[in-house]
Design a protein around this motif. Structure first.
Motif, mmCIF file in Angstrom:
data_model
loop_
_atom_site.group_PDB
_atom_site.id
_atom_site.type_symbol
_atom_site.label_atom_id
_atom_site.label_comp_id
_atom_site.label_asym_id
_atom_site.label_seq_id
_atom_site.Cartn_x
_atom_site.Cartn_y
_atom_site.Cartn_z
ATOM 1 N N PHE A 122 0.830 -1.203 0.000
ATOM 2 C CA PHE A 122 0.000 0.000 0.000
ATOM 3 C C PHE A 122 0.865 1.254 0.000
ATOM 4 O O PHE A 122 0.570 2.211 -0.712
ATOM 5 N N GLU A 123 1.946 1.265 0.781
ATOM 6 C CA GLU A 123 2.842 2.422 0.820
ATOM 7 C C GLU A 123 3.489 2.651 -0.537
ATOM 8 O O GLU A 123 3.598 3.795 -0.993
ATOM 9 N N ILE A 124 3.909 1.585 -1.192
ATOM 10 C CA ILE A 124 4.529 1.711 -2.514
ATOM 11 C C ILE A 124 3.521 2.262 -3.514
ATOM 12 O O ILE A 124 3.841 3.170 -4.292
ATOM 13 N N ILE A 125 2.304 1.740 -3.494
ATOM 14 C CA ILE A 125 1.266 2.214 -4.407
ATOM 15 C C ILE A 125 0.954 3.680 -4.140
ATOM 16 O O ILE A 125 0.792 4.465 -5.073
ATOM 17 N N SER A 126 0.893 4.075 -2.875
ATOM 18 C CA SER A 126 0.626 5.482 -2.528
ATOM 19 C C SER A 126 1.721 6.394 -3.069
ATOM 20 O O SER A 126 1.435 7.457 -3.624
ATOM 21 N N LYS A 127 2.978 5.972 -2.921
ATOM 22 C CA LYS A 127 4.089 6.778 -3.426
ATOM 23 C C LYS A 127 4.028 6.895 -4.943
ATOM 24 O O LYS A 127 4.265 7.976 -5.503
ATOM 25 N N LEU A 128 3.698 5.789 -5.617
ATOM 26 C CA LEU A 128 3.590 5.827 -7.074
ATOM 27 C C LEU A 128 2.448 6.736 -7.534
ATOM 28 O O LEU A 128 2.573 7.442 -8.534
ATOM 29 N N LYS A 129 1.340 6.733 -6.806
ATOM 30 C CA LYS A 129 0.227 7.625 -7.142
ATOM 31 C C LYS A 129 0.635 9.082 -6.971
ATOM 32 O O LYS A 129 0.244 9.939 -7.778
ATOM 33 N N ASN A 130 1.423 9.385 -5.931
ATOM 34 C CA ASN A 130 1.905 10.749 -5.730
ATOM 35 C C ASN A 130 2.821 11.172 -6.859
ATOM 36 O O ASN A 130 2.733 12.303 -7.351
ATOM 37 N N VAL A 131 3.697 10.269 -7.296
ATOM 38 C CA VAL A 131 4.603 10.573 -8.410
ATOM 39 C C VAL A 131 3.796 10.820 -9.676
ATOM 40 O O VAL A 131 4.062 11.766 -10.425
ATOM 41 N N LYS A 132 2.795 9.984 -9.917
ATOM 42 C CA LYS A 132 1.943 10.148 -11.089
ATOM 43 C C LYS A 132 1.235 11.504 -11.074
ATOM 44 O O LYS A 132 1.182 12.202 -12.088
ATOM 45 N N ALA A 133 0.708 11.878 -9.908
ATOM 46 C CA ALA A 133 0.017 13.166 -9.788
ATOM 47 C C ALA A 133 0.974 14.324 -10.068
ATOM 48 O O ALA A 133 0.609 15.293 -10.749
ATOM 49 N N GLN A 134 2.193 14.225 -9.557
ATOM 50 C CA GLN A 134 3.178 15.283 -9.807
ATOM 51 C C GLN A 134 3.548 15.356 -11.282
ATOM 52 O O GLN A 134 3.688 16.438 -11.840
#
Length: 109
Positions: free
Chosen positions: A89-101
């Motif tokens: 879940f933490e990895i997916i959250s970080k990837l979603k943040n990168v995608k948003a940026q």
């Protein structure tokens, strides 16, 4: 879900509730329901949440509010998978943040 909290050692229940956009009563209820949540309490009984508690709350919020698990289903999911889903879940959250940026940068171009 993007939770914005300043880097601190402890967070009050009000700060946590505001970050998740829920009532403090829901945070207290989840504390009673999920063994994984164990905020420290001071002499007055005020709850102080650590960054580890915030990570656990994010995962519980994701299971219950975003994926639609019942409380019992979320408890079972947490017990079956232990630490593995939290790390995923933490990895997916970080990837979603990168995608948003990246999308934000793309819009600016």
């Amino acid at each position: 879900m993007q939770i914005e909290l300043p880097e601190k050692r402890y967070y009050s229940i009000g700060e946590v509730a505001n970050a998740f956009d829920v009532n403090t009563s829901l945070i207290r209820f989840w504390e009673k329901e999920f063994d994984i949540l164990k905020p420290k309490k001071n002499a007055k009984g005020n709850r102080k949440f650590t960054p580890e508690d915030i990570k656990n709350l994010k995962f519980i919020f994701h299971l219950v509010k975003e994926r639609g698990f019942t409380l019992e289903g979320a408890k079972i999911h947490l017990k079956e998978e232990k630490k593995k889903p939290l790390e995923t879940f933490e990895i997916i959250s970080k990837l979603k943040n990168v995608k948003a940026q990246l999308l934000k940068i793309k819009e600016q171009l």
